[in-house]
Design an enzyme around this catalytic site. Structure first.
Site, PDB file in Angstrom:
ATOM      1  CG  HIS A   1     -39.039  -9.490  18.712  1.00 10.75           C
ATOM      2  ND1 HIS A   1     -40.144 -10.300  18.570  1.00 10.75           N
ATOM      3  CD2 HIS A   1     -38.498  -9.791  19.923  1.00 10.75           C
ATOM      4  CE1 HIS A   1     -40.254 -11.077  19.633  1.00 10.75           C
ATOM      5  NE2 HIS A   1     -39.268 -10.777  20.471  1.00 10.75           N
TER       6      HIS A   1
ATOM      7  CG  HIS B   1     -41.492  -9.632  24.390  1.00 10.26           C
ATOM      8  ND1 HIS B   1     -40.636  -9.932  25.435  1.00 10.26           N
ATOM      9  CD2 HIS B   1     -40.856 -10.035  23.271  1.00 10.26           C
ATOM     10  CE1 HIS B   1     -39.531 -10.481  24.967  1.00 10.26           C
ATOM     11  NE2 HIS B   1     -39.640 -10.552  23.649  1.00 10.26           N
TER      12      HIS B   1
ATOM     13  CE1 TYR C   1     -56.280   2.609   6.568  1.00  6.37           C
ATOM     14  CE2 TYR C   1     -58.662   2.318   6.762  1.00  6.37           C
ATOM     15  CZ  TYR C   1     -57.571   3.021   6.278  1.00  6.37           C
ATOM     16  OH  TYR C   1     -57.767   4.127   5.501  1.00  6.37           O
TER      17      TYR C   1
END
Length: 233
Positions: A96, A98, A133
């Site tokens: 994860h 930001h 892609y």
């Protein structure tokens, strides 16, 4: 991958992401699923300065056994592991971040919805299929409605998205948590990092193209990528 190898790889990937600007300050976290539990980066840790011995070690039920205090996002990571396993393609690593361009795209989507007088469409996807892609390496990216960091409701929304796409024969590798950042997953930290890189670079293209954007790949072009490369779009 042994636990020792997983610890080293989490630190290597974290440092790489930090040094190249995919994460900043103490934002972001990485976890790996082990045979008998999990490793996850500590709460408020800088991914650029992780130490293998400091990573939080949890048992199969998510209870901490050793290391520094685990990131609160372990609940979300565990739901991703559970949901991908139920969908038949179990993930072994979740990342994860930001990442700036992705968060900018999320905020822009919120602004557009606000101007239209509505809330975020629960079926919304963050980015259009503008490059082969992106279609091949990432695939669809559901835009999950905003919840505060650590809210269990966000984890359930992510699990529901994984299950819904699996029911349509599609494998998800990423979701975007509105206003917060992406969660990506794959078989190893290196392969999850590659998904994140392709995702963020696509968001940068979308930002650079501006309001006129670029035409998405056509359905025949996407189908060709499915047939040739197993794309999950």
């Amino acid at each position: 991958m042994s636990e020792a190898q997983a610890r080293d790889e989490i630190c290597r990937v974290g440092r790489s992401l930090f040094e190249r600007g995919y994460v900043h300050a103490t934002a972001g976290n990485i976890s790996v699923r082990l045979a008998d539990g999990f490793l996850i980066t500590p709460t408020d840790a800088c991914l650029g300065t992780l130490r293998p011995e400091a990573l939080a070690r949890l048992d199969a039920q998510g209870q901490q056994l050793s290391g520094e205090r685990a990131s609160k996002t372990i609940a979300l990571h565990r739901r991703i592991y559970e949901a991908t396993e139920a969908a038949g393609r179990p993930a072994a690593c979740v990342i994860h971040t930001h990442s700036t361009a992705l968060v900018a795209c999320s905020l822009k989507a919120f602004a557009a919805d606000a101007l239209a007088g509505g809330a975020l469409d629960p079926q919304a996807e963050l980015l259009p299929p503008i490059t082969p892609y992106f279609v091949m390496k990432v695939g669809r990216v559901p835009h999950i409605a905003y919840h505060r960091p650590g809210d269990p409701a966000a984890a359930e929304r992510v699990a529901q998205a994984i299950a819904a796409h699996a029911a349509q024969g599609r494998q998800l590798r990423a979701v975007m948590l509105a206003r917060l950042g992406p969660n990506v997953w794959h078989d190893t930290p290196a392969s999850a990092m590659a998904v994140l890189e392709e995702l963020e670079e696509t968001a940068r293209l979308v930002q650079a193209l501006g309001p006129d954007g670029a035409p998405p790949l056509t359905e025949p072009q996407i189908d060709e990528l499915r047939q040739a490369f197993g794309a999950h779009w």
